[in-house]
Design a protein around this motif. Sequence first.
Motif, PDB file in Angstrom:
ATOM      1  N   THR A  42      -8.827   2.341  -2.567  1.00 51.01           N
ATOM      2  CA  THR A  42      -7.310   2.676  -2.514  1.00 51.01           C
ATOM      3  C   THR A  42      -7.192   3.515  -1.242  1.00 51.01           C
ATOM      4  O   THR A  42      -5.999   3.570  -0.702  1.00 51.01           O
ATOM      5  CB  THR A  42      -7.209   3.631  -3.677  1.00 51.01           C
ATOM      6  OG1 THR A  42      -7.339   2.898  -4.874  1.00 51.01           O
ATOM      7  CG2 THR A  42      -5.609   4.146  -3.802  1.00 51.01           C
ATOM      8  N   VAL A  43      -8.243   4.206  -0.904  1.00 45.85           N
ATOM      9  CA  VAL A  43      -8.138   5.109   0.453  1.00 45.85           C
ATOM     10  C   VAL A  43      -7.718   4.399   1.664  1.00 45.85           C
ATOM     11  O   VAL A  43      -6.872   4.534   2.384  1.00 45.85           O
ATOM     12  CB  VAL A  43      -9.458   6.065   0.765  1.00 45.85           C
ATOM     13  CG1 VAL A  43      -9.476   6.444   2.046  1.00 45.85           C
ATOM     14  CG2 VAL A  43      -9.600   7.087  -0.472  1.00 45.85           C
TER      15      VAL A  43
ATOM     16  N   ILE B 224      -4.186   2.971   1.385  1.00 45.93           N
ATOM     17  CA  ILE B 224      -3.078   4.058   1.886  1.00 45.93           C
ATOM     18  C   ILE B 224      -3.031   4.270   3.551  1.00 45.93           C
ATOM     19  O   ILE B 224      -2.113   4.220   3.805  1.00 45.93           O
ATOM     20  CB  ILE B 224      -3.396   5.375   1.054  1.00 45.93           C
ATOM     21  CG1 ILE B 224      -3.316   5.344  -0.454  1.00 45.93           C
ATOM     22  CG2 ILE B 224      -2.368   6.514   1.808  1.00 45.93           C
ATOM     23  CD1 ILE B 224      -3.794   6.593  -1.134  1.00 45.93           C
ATOM     24  N   MET B 225      -4.373   4.261   3.962  1.00 44.07           N
ATOM     25  CA  MET B 225      -4.563   4.259   5.377  1.00 44.07           C
ATOM     26  C   MET B 225      -3.769   3.223   5.956  1.00 44.07           C
ATOM     27  O   MET B 225      -3.206   3.363   7.115  1.00 44.07           O
ATOM     28  CB  MET B 225      -5.813   4.534   5.799  1.00 44.07           C
ATOM     29  CG  MET B 225      -6.464   6.039   5.573  1.00 44.07           C
ATOM     30  SD  MET B 225      -8.164   6.100   5.853  1.00 44.07           S
ATOM     31  CE  MET B 225      -8.565   7.702   5.580  1.00 44.07           C
ATOM     32  N   GLY B 226      -4.113   1.907   5.166  1.00 43.88           N
ATOM     33  CA  GLY B 226      -3.447   0.650   5.783  1.00 43.88           C
ATOM     34  C   GLY B 226      -1.834   0.740   5.961  1.00 43.88           C
ATOM     35  O   GLY B 226      -1.216   0.448   7.029  1.00 43.88           O
TER      36      GLY B 226
ATOM     37  N   GLY C 244       0.738  -1.293  -0.018  1.00 46.08           N
ATOM     38  CA  GLY C 244       0.126  -0.002  -0.069  1.00 46.08           C
ATOM     39  C   GLY C 244       0.812   1.189   0.020  1.00 46.08           C
ATOM     40  O   GLY C 244       2.239   1.114   0.339  1.00 46.08           O
ATOM     41  N   GLY C 245       0.070   2.363  -0.395  1.00 41.07           N
ATOM     42  CA  GLY C 245       1.170   3.871  -0.372  1.00 41.07           C
ATOM     43  C   GLY C 245       1.490   3.851  -1.691  1.00 41.07           C
ATOM     44  O   GLY C 245       1.814   2.910  -2.535  1.00 41.07           O
ATOM     45  N   PHE C 246       1.654   5.122  -2.123  1.00 42.08           N
ATOM     46  CA  PHE C 246       2.490   5.549  -3.317  1.00 42.08           C
ATOM     47  C   PHE C 246       3.872   5.941  -2.992  1.00 42.08           C
ATOM     48  O   PHE C 246       4.294   6.648  -1.959  1.00 42.08           O
ATOM     49  CB  PHE C 246       1.525   6.867  -3.926  1.00 42.08           C
ATOM     50  CG  PHE C 246       0.284   6.577  -4.303  1.00 42.08           C
ATOM     51  CD1 PHE C 246       0.298   6.102  -5.760  1.00 42.08           C
ATOM     52  CD2 PHE C 246      -0.754   6.292  -3.740  1.00 42.08           C
ATOM     53  CE1 PHE C 246      -0.953   5.962  -6.441  1.00 42.08           C
ATOM     54  CE2 PHE C 246      -1.945   5.936  -4.202  1.00 42.08           C
ATOM     55  CZ  PHE C 246      -2.087   5.542  -5.479  1.00 42.08           C
ATOM     56  N   PHE C 247       4.721   5.755  -4.174  1.00 42.61           N
ATOM     57  CA  PHE C 247       5.959   6.167  -4.079  1.00 42.61           C
ATOM     58  C   PHE C 247       5.989   7.633  -4.410  1.00 42.61           C
ATOM     59  O   PHE C 247       4.997   8.250  -4.836  1.00 42.61           O
ATOM     60  CB  PHE C 247       6.898   5.283  -4.847  1.00 42.61           C
ATOM     61  CG  PHE C 247       6.850   3.839  -4.548  1.00 42.61           C
ATOM     62  CD1 PHE C 247       7.595   3.495  -3.490  1.00 42.61           C
ATOM     63  CD2 PHE C 247       6.273   3.125  -5.410  1.00 42.61           C
ATOM     64  CE1 PHE C 247       7.797   2.135  -3.121  1.00 42.61           C
ATOM     65  CE2 PHE C 247       6.359   1.564  -5.060  1.00 42.61           C
ATOM     66  CZ  PHE C 247       7.090   1.088  -3.673  1.00 42.61           C
TER      67      PHE C 247
END
Length: 583
Positions: free
Chosen positions: A266-267, A270-272, A221-224
């Motif tokens: 996706t939210v 990202i929070m995860g 998860g999360g964006f680079f």
Amino acid sequence: MSIHKTGIDWQEWSPEALDRAREKNCPVLLAITATWCHWCHVMENTTFESEQVAEIINSRFVPVRVDNDRRPDLNARYNMGGWPTIAFLTPKGDILTGSTYVPPGQMVDMLNRVADAYQEKGIELAERAEEIRNRQAEAGREMASAVILNESIPKNIMKAIEGAFDPVYAGFGVQQKFLYVPALEFLLADFRRTGNRGHLEMVTRTLNAMREGGVYDQVEGGFFRYSTTRNWSIPHYEKMLEDNSGLLGVFIQAFGLTGEKSYIKTVRAIMGYLGKTLFDKQTGAFFGSQDAVEDYYQLSVEDRVIEGPPSVDRTIYTNWNAVAVDVYLKASETTGVLSYLGRALGILGFLTNHCRADGGFCHYFDGEPKAFGMLTDQVWVGTALLRAYECTGNRRFIETAKDTADYIQSRFADPNGGFFDVTAERQEAERLPYREKPLDENALAARFLNRLSYYAHESAYRRSAESALRSMASDYESFGILAAPYGLAVMELLEEPVRIAVVGPREDPRTEELLTSTLKAKDPSTLVQVLDEDASPEEFRDFGAEPSEEPRASICIGDTCRTTSSDPLEVEAAIHEVEQRTY
């Protein structure tokens, strides 16, 4: 910042370091690095490990090294176009020359050339650098009171965004792809105003391309931070709290406008990631970033467990945490999930209780609050405080927001309009050569003060916001799509906002239900507050309302107000109807 042992006598930025350069009659070599920066680590382990490089630096310079995230004030003045930055400065802090990453062989040549030039023409070079700095400062003192803010400003910025949009792969530009969150927010705001579906499509295409490309971590998860390629396929592997919080806000808004369930998925992802990797259970706040280790992300899931994840910068940055507070509260508004509200209020409580002194917020917390006197922290926390007031109706948030606004106006204001990035006290203590007026921070300050003027019923805040925007009006076009925050601020100042008051006893569950429905239905630019038994007569008159045991909503544009029943469905329908009239 992780500092490896080398032969270089690195010092922190300080008046003492500048004094030493003056006494030694040599330049300062300023290295700006970051814990998440791959090429910073490469330069650390190659160039700065060279004995020849170390010998020249120690003998002919005063070497200073700072962390970009901890010292954004220095980065704003001395960054040479990326990280790592190598800036050569006079003992007064004026720029001589500089570069980004430099391999060992080239570094030896560069060091000797700069040192020789300074030895031969030091006085002349220093005078020239100071003259350039003084000319820039003089240009920034021009009065902007005659500037008229109008719709041409956001229109011009929209043209820049449309021109930068990649029609093939989405996003902006045709080389490396950065996330450019404010540009996406600007497109969404314009869609809500105009109904231009082309602008909504630019956002959704970009979000889809990012989420389906290599810039999104499908496993953890999360964006680079960005993609090294036009088609989003090969990321640069650092992950930032700031970037992921900003994208959270965009995905939340896109979900609210489209109902696309994959966006809310996706939210949650990202929070995860943020909760698992960057959340600090001890403080209840988020750490700053995760390092870029390319090899780790090439491993299989099983091997990743064995290898262990890249290191995390365990510094708590006030401004980035305030961004997270704001978007978690937006998530709570949109979804009604109370855990998002709880997480946001927990972080905000830490910031206000542990990162504040004498009315102002520090920049970061590392066992104790450090680096006071930066505008970015004040405006982001102020923004988060207004969102918390909106979501809870708790008046202590609006009081703290007013204190923060007063601190901004008393310590950062430029008499010619707008706000400097640091206080005069910080400039003097840190021996900074000048104070800057950054476009993005002034735009955010204007948005904060403009919204606060309605909640606090103090028009002086709005006048201060307008003055700040006028002071930047002659410069914004040179920023291209990076002027999006300014466009948003001008857009909001020019429009009469929709204002909603939920009227009813604060402890009544029906009041809470009505507030939840209101927050879920409204646009992000709409202002919401609770009028309970503690509200003043002036506040009730402002909404054409009276104290009521039966919860209801009063929806206003200017002096025209409409009062609804306590039925949440009626309130939602009324909100949509009134908001549509402003488009």
